[in-house]
Write a protein that holds these residues in place. Structure first.
Motif, short mmCIF file in Angstrom:
data_model
loop_
_atom_site.label_atom_id
_atom_site.label_comp_id
_atom_site.label_asym_id
_atom_site.label_seq_id
_atom_site.Cartn_x
_atom_site.Cartn_y
_atom_site.Cartn_z
N ASN A 1 -8.21 0.87 -9.52
CA ASN A 1 -8.72 0.12 -8.37
C ASN A 1 -8.22 0.65 -7.02
O ASN A 1 -8.16 -0.09 -6.03
CB ASN A 1 -8.41 -1.37 -8.50
N SER A 2 -7.84 1.91 -7.00
CA SER A 2 -7.43 2.53 -5.73
C SER A 2 -8.66 3.01 -4.97
O SER A 2 -9.72 3.26 -5.55
CB SER A 2 -6.48 3.70 -5.99
N PHE B 1 2.98 9.45 1.81
CA PHE B 1 3.38 10.74 1.24
C PHE B 1 2.30 11.76 1.56
O PHE B 1 1.11 11.51 1.40
CB PHE B 1 3.56 10.65 -0.28
N GLY B 2 2.74 12.93 2.02
CA GLY B 2 1.78 13.99 2.31
C GLY B 2 2.30 15.35 1.93
O GLY B 2 3.52 15.57 1.88
N GLN B 3 1.39 16.25 1.65
CA GLN B 3 1.76 17.64 1.42
C GLN B 3 0.68 18.55 1.98
O GLN B 3 -0.46 18.15 2.18
CB GLN B 3 2.02 17.93 -0.06
N THR C 1 2.81 7.24 -7.65
CA THR C 1 1.38 6.92 -7.74
C THR C 1 0.98 6.15 -6.48
O THR C 1 1.82 5.55 -5.81
CB THR C 1 1.06 6.08 -8.99
N PHE C 2 -0.32 6.15 -6.19
CA PHE C 2 -0.80 5.61 -4.93
C PHE C 2 -2.04 4.74 -5.15
O PHE C 2 -2.77 4.93 -6.13
CB PHE C 2 -1.15 6.75 -3.97
N ASN C 3 -2.25 3.81 -4.23
CA ASN C 3 -3.47 3.01 -4.31
C ASN C 3 -4.41 3.27 -3.13
O ASN C 3 -5.45 2.63 -3.01
CB ASN C 3 -3.16 1.51 -4.43
N VAL D 1 0.83 -1.20 0.00
CA VAL D 1 0.00 0.00 0.00
C VAL D 1 0.87 1.25 0.00
O VAL D 1 1.81 1.38 0.78
CB VAL D 1 -0.94 0.02 1.22
N SER D 2 0.52 2.17 -0.87
CA SER D 2 1.12 3.51 -0.89
C SER D 2 0.01 4.50 -0.59
O SER D 2 -0.93 4.65 -1.38
CB SER D 2 1.76 3.82 -2.25
#
Length: 440
Positions: free
Chosen positions: A371-372, A85-87, A255-257, A61-62
């Motif tokens: 599919n995220s 990851f955050g901003q 990229t993230f899910n 998981v990202s």
């Protein structure tokens, strides 16, 4: 809906109301209490959602939070060994989040506490290190002298991560010892009589906050070690926090899910004034110890951060904005068009906010994989004594992108630090947790 999706939905919907309402949470969960940041997402509420969605993804998981705030989503993700990851547009949020997501050696933190305390106590100088407009309004002379001693001791530290840790403790110290009221996030000076009668010491407060923060960070690190997420003195996955204006761009190629976030519920100037809350601490913290890529002149005025946040900018003509955004949300159109004259002007702030929120979603979506899952915590608010249905509006914005609501939950706000002297909070009793699934 497939059997798998039905099972996932059923699992999420089985989360008890006690958990959703935050009745079981501890203020020290996940280093939550190292800075009493406004409107923090409650870790014990987010944890079961993050856990169940990560199980549904059944892969590495990202996790992404584009409005990271106090970073409790990222910290919860780290507990489960996720890439995070955050901003955020607020530099104080970035500093706090960097500290929470950094691995600190317990022994080095304990040594740091002793060393800094000794350096401060040995400093007898009365020199005041910081100057800005109205400093004497917000800080007594004695507090300025004591904060300057703390400031000098922090600057002496060679390791930047250690300095960051200390700046967060100083930020909380400033919140507690300035002449600003703590009962509201907007900057309001305490009455002169109260200021003159207060028995408060920045040094004692700082020492107390630092000791508490050392314990809370060490407790969190112990959890990461216990869960097998620390190897060779480092977190085994990626953990990164950067300054960024989500309305402009996402500052990563990743990229993230999984996306878990809670955006502002309206323009910050009339809802939660994160910028005003952060203004005094940021006067004392060097920008180079936060993020050298910060493009915002955040000390220009007390309104700068809030004015540059979602809905705070007045650039495009409101007619152009509403023409674009009404096409995507009929709920917003109905809400705004019921008003005239001055009430219509107030409602236009809602249009600007939703327009920029929609623009931010445009920036996020290319970073979300097929599919995220996207979990949004959002509350409705009142404008002109009418309810702005942010929950329905958000779902319409996603439906315009052919993304349906996967499932939704509702929680009572029992434990979220909301403003107490602000019309916004008078009607804020519930939040919706809306989960979407990007399938294409």
């Amino acid at each position: 809906m497939s059997k798998i999706n039905k099972h996932i939905k059923s699992t999420i919907n089985s989360i008890s109301s006690e958990v959703l309402n935050g009745e079981n949470y501890s203020r020290s969960d996940f280093a939550r209490s190292i800075l009493n940041y406004p409107a923090m997402m409650v870790p014990s509420v987010q944890e079961p959602i993050i856990q169940k969605l990560s199980e549904a993804l059944n892969t590495e998981v990202s996790l992404f939070d584009p409005f990271t705030g106090a970073s409790n989503t990222l910290v919860t993700g780290m507990k489960y060994g996720m890439n995070v990851f955050g901003q955020d547009i607020n530099p104080l949020s970035i500093l706090l989040s960097q500290v929470k997501t950094t691995f600190y050696n317990a022994e080095e933190l304990n040594e740091l506490e002793i060393r800094v305390c000794n350096n401060i106590q040995n400093d007898k100088s009365k020199k005041i290190e910081i100057s800005f407009v109205n400093i004497n309004k917000w800080f007594t002379k004695e507090i300025q002298i004591e904060l300057s001693r703390i400031y000098r001791a922090i600057r002496r530290e060679v390791n930047k991560d250690m300095r960051k840790f200390l700046w967060v403790a100083m930020a909380e110290t400033i919140r507690l010892t300035s002449n600003d009221r703590t009962s509201t996030f907007k900057m309001h000076m305490r009455p002169i009589e109260e200021i003159n009668s207060r028995q408060v010491s920045a040094l004692r407060t700082f020492f107390s906050v630092m000791t508490k923060n050392v314990k809370n960070i060490n407790d969190f690190i112990s959890i990461l070690i216990q869960n097998g997420h620390i190897k060779n003195g480092q977190y085994i996955k990626q953990a990164k926090v950067v300054w960024g204006d989500t309305n402009s761009n996402i500052k990563t190629n990743q990229t993230f899910n999984l996306l878990v976030t809670s955006p502002p519920y309206g323009d910050n100037q009339t809802t939660v004034t994160y910028g005003q809350f952060s203004y005094l601490p940021l006067q004392w913290i060097p920008v180079e110890d936060i993020d050298n890529n910060i493009e915002l002149e955040y000390l220009k005025s007390t309104q700068e951060i809030d004015g540059k946040s979602l809905g705070g900018r007045i650039k495009e003509d409101i007619k152009i904005i509403e023409e674009k955004i009404f096409e995507k949300s009929n709920t917003l159109k109905k809400f705004v068009c019921q008003f005239k004259d001055n009430e219509r002007k107030k409602a236009e702030k809602v249009s600007r906010f939703i327009y920029e929120l929609d623009n931010s979603i445009d920036k996020m979506m290319p970073h979300m994989r097929e599919n995220s899952f996207l979990a949004w915590t959002i509350g409705n608010r009142n404008v002109n004594k009418k309810v702005v249905r942010n929950d329905l509006i958000l779902s319409e914005l996603f439906l315009f992108r052919n993304i349906d609501l996967f499932t939704g939950l509702e929680r009572d706000i029992l434990s979220k630090r909301m403003p107490t002297k602000n019309n916004f909070s008078n009607t804020m009793s519930k939040e919706s947790i809306l989960i979407y699934k990007k399938t294409t």
